[in-house]
Write a protein that holds these residues in place. Structure first.
Motif, PDB file in Angstrom:
ATOM      1  N   THR A 117      -5.568   1.987  -6.973  1.00 26.74           N
ATOM      2  CA  THR A 117      -6.361   1.161  -6.067  1.00 26.74           C
ATOM      3  C   THR A 117      -7.591   0.618  -6.770  1.00 26.74           C
ATOM      4  O   THR A 117      -7.942  -0.560  -6.635  1.00 26.74           O
ATOM      5  CB  THR A 117      -6.773   1.973  -4.824  1.00 26.74           C
ATOM      6  OG1 THR A 117      -5.603   2.477  -4.169  1.00 26.74           O
ATOM      7  CG2 THR A 117      -7.555   1.118  -3.855  1.00 26.74           C
ATOM      8  N   PHE A 160      -3.678   9.730   0.007  1.00 23.58           N
ATOM      9  CA  PHE A 160      -3.574   9.172  -1.344  1.00 23.58           C
ATOM     10  C   PHE A 160      -3.887  10.250  -2.379  1.00 23.58           C
ATOM     11  O   PHE A 160      -4.929  10.914  -2.301  1.00 23.58           O
ATOM     12  CB  PHE A 160      -4.561   8.011  -1.510  1.00 23.58           C
ATOM     13  CG  PHE A 160      -3.930   6.654  -1.345  1.00 23.58           C
ATOM     14  CD1 PHE A 160      -2.792   6.482  -0.595  1.00 23.58           C
ATOM     15  CD2 PHE A 160      -4.497   5.536  -1.951  1.00 23.58           C
ATOM     16  CE1 PHE A 160      -2.223   5.228  -0.437  1.00 23.58           C
ATOM     17  CE2 PHE A 160      -3.936   4.279  -1.817  1.00 23.58           C
ATOM     18  CZ  PHE A 160      -2.790   4.120  -1.048  1.00 23.58           C
ATOM     19  N   ASP A 161      -2.993  10.403  -3.360  1.00 24.36           N
ATOM     20  CA  ASP A 161      -3.277  11.339  -4.440  1.00 24.36           C
ATOM     21  C   ASP A 161      -4.137  10.653  -5.503  1.00 24.36           C
ATOM     22  O   ASP A 161      -4.523   9.489  -5.361  1.00 24.36           O
ATOM     23  CB  ASP A 161      -1.976  11.880  -5.042  1.00 24.36           C
ATOM     24  CG  ASP A 161      -1.087  10.793  -5.637  1.00 24.36           C
ATOM     25  OD1 ASP A 161      -1.565   9.657  -5.853  1.00 24.36           O
ATOM     26  OD2 ASP A 161       0.095  11.081  -5.908  1.00 24.36           O
ATOM     27  N   LYS A 172       0.827  -1.203   0.000  1.00 22.19           N
ATOM     28  CA  LYS A 172       0.000   0.000   0.000  1.00 22.19           C
ATOM     29  C   LYS A 172       0.868   1.263   0.000  1.00 22.19           C
ATOM     30  O   LYS A 172       0.551   2.246  -0.687  1.00 22.19           O
ATOM     31  CB  LYS A 172      -0.918  -0.027   1.214  1.00 22.19           C
ATOM     32  CG  LYS A 172      -1.862   1.158   1.330  1.00 22.19           C
ATOM     33  CD  LYS A 172      -2.758   0.958   2.542  1.00 22.19           C
ATOM     34  CE  LYS A 172      -3.671   2.137   2.797  1.00 22.19           C
ATOM     35  NZ  LYS A 172      -4.527   1.911   3.980  1.00 22.19           N
ATOM     36  N   SER A 173       1.951   1.232   0.763  1.00 20.09           N
ATOM     37  CA  SER A 173       2.853   2.381   0.776  1.00 20.09           C
ATOM     38  C   SER A 173       3.543   2.549  -0.574  1.00 20.09           C
ATOM     39  O   SER A 173       3.702   3.666  -1.077  1.00 20.09           O
ATOM     40  CB  SER A 173       3.897   2.220   1.889  1.00 20.09           C
ATOM     41  OG  SER A 173       3.290   2.241   3.160  1.00 20.09           O
ATOM     42  N   ALA A 183      -2.699   7.320  -6.904  1.00 15.08           N
ATOM     43  CA  ALA A 183      -2.801   6.194  -5.971  1.00 15.08           C
ATOM     44  C   ALA A 183      -4.242   5.693  -5.888  1.00 15.08           C
ATOM     45  O   ALA A 183      -4.481   4.484  -5.782  1.00 15.08           O
ATOM     46  CB  ALA A 183      -2.303   6.608  -4.586  1.00 15.08           C
ATOM     47  N   ARG A 184      -5.200   6.598  -5.949  1.00 11.90           N
ATOM     48  CA  ARG A 184      -6.604   6.188  -5.939  1.00 11.90           C
ATOM     49  C   ARG A 184      -6.954   5.407  -7.203  1.00 11.90           C
ATOM     50  O   ARG A 184      -7.640   4.382  -7.148  1.00 11.90           O
ATOM     51  CB  ARG A 184      -7.511   7.411  -5.809  1.00 11.90           C
ATOM     52  CG  ARG A 184      -7.415   8.110  -4.460  1.00 11.90           C
ATOM     53  CD  ARG A 184      -8.091   9.470  -4.514  1.00 11.90           C
ATOM     54  NE  ARG A 184      -7.860  10.217  -3.290  1.00 11.90           N
ATOM     55  CZ  ARG A 184      -8.744  10.331  -2.305  1.00 11.90           C
ATOM     56  NH1 ARG A 184      -9.916   9.752  -2.405  1.00 11.90           N
ATOM     57  NH2 ARG A 184      -8.453  11.023  -1.224  1.00 11.90           N
ATOM     58  N   SER A 200       1.487   4.250  -3.233  1.00 13.82           N
ATOM     59  CA  SER A 200       1.350   5.708  -3.153  1.00 13.82           C
ATOM     60  C   SER A 200       2.677   6.427  -3.359  1.00 13.82           C
ATOM     61  O   SER A 200       2.737   7.654  -3.252  1.00 13.82           O
ATOM     62  CB  SER A 200       0.765   6.107  -1.789  1.00 13.82           C
ATOM     63  OG  SER A 200       1.656   5.752  -0.740  1.00 13.82           O
TER      64      SER A 200
END
Length: 232
Positions: A170, A162-163, A97-98, A166-167, A101
């Motif tokens: 996801t 999250f920018d 997850k890190s 990143a969204r 992003s």
């Protein structure tokens, strides 16, 4: 559509809960997630550790990583992956997850485990995230064969930090996991909504227009602080 399903795709652990959409169905209930605990042993656990283990071809006996919905699995997600990877970190994918992003790398490139030897299979942060979500979806579908997750109302939480990229990644990971239609919700908002639901109507007496609510999210990978303003 019979259920609302909430998923927390965490840096260290994933969690899932569901609530029936029928009127008067009651509060959401956590979902126990089956996963490999020891080679050849699968048990439901309250959390799915966000770890992916990539064993060598001869490391484990055949069937050691089998799941009720996936015979012949050759990689592990969850509790066993976390424990096995502690001894062999060069084959362990963590903190996907890190990485998802982090704009300093190509998040679609096979870069994890980071700095692993050449002989170790690598995956992308996007693929690792998709595998965690795929595990959650398959676990739900196995327990609810007539109510597949892809046909339910699915909400996936993301950090407020999250920018847009990143969204989008996801959402792409969710689609790759068989969840093409879901809603993203920022984690501080989810925490606030849970607090409001817990307080019932009394929150209206506790808050006034102009107040700010501080939401502190102490996570396994990062700690986030968010201010939410109360308006009319």
């Amino acid at each position: 559509m019979s259920h609302a399903i909430g998923i927390d795709l965490g840096t260290t652990n994933c969690a899932m809960a569901s609530a029936a959409l029928a009127e008067g169905a009651g509060a959401p209930e956590p979902f126990a997630i089956p996963q490999v605990i020891h080679p050849g042993e699968v048990r439901p656990q309250p959390l799915l550790p966000s770890f992916l283990y990539l064993p060598s071809a001869s490391e484990l006996p055949p069937g050691a990583l089998d799941l009720p919905w996936h015979a012949g699995a050759v990689t592990a997600v969850g509790r066993f992956a976390q424990a096995r990877g502690a001894a062999t970190p060069t084959r362990l994918v963590s903190s996907a997850k890190s990485w998802l992003s982090f704009a300093g790398v190509d998040r679609r490139a096979d870069i994890l485990p980071w700095e692993a030897p050449l002989e170790v299979e690598k995956v992308s942060p996007l693929d690792a995230s998709a595998r965690y979500l795929q595990h959650l979806r398959a676990a739900w579908d196995a327990e609810h064969p007539g109510e597949p997750m892809a046909e339910q109302q699915v909400v996936l939480t993301v950090p407020a930090s999250f920018d847009a990229v990143a969204r989008e990644l996801t959402v792409e990971a969710a689609a790759a996991a068989g969840l093409p239609d879901l809603r993203l919700l920022e984690e501080p908002q989810a925490a606030l909504y849970a607090w409001l639901a817990d307080r019932g109507s009394s929150w209206r007496d506790e808050l006034s227009v102009g107040d700010s609510i501080l939401v502190c999210d102490v996570g396994g990978g990062t700690t986030d602080f968010s201010l939410i303003c109360v308006r009319e």
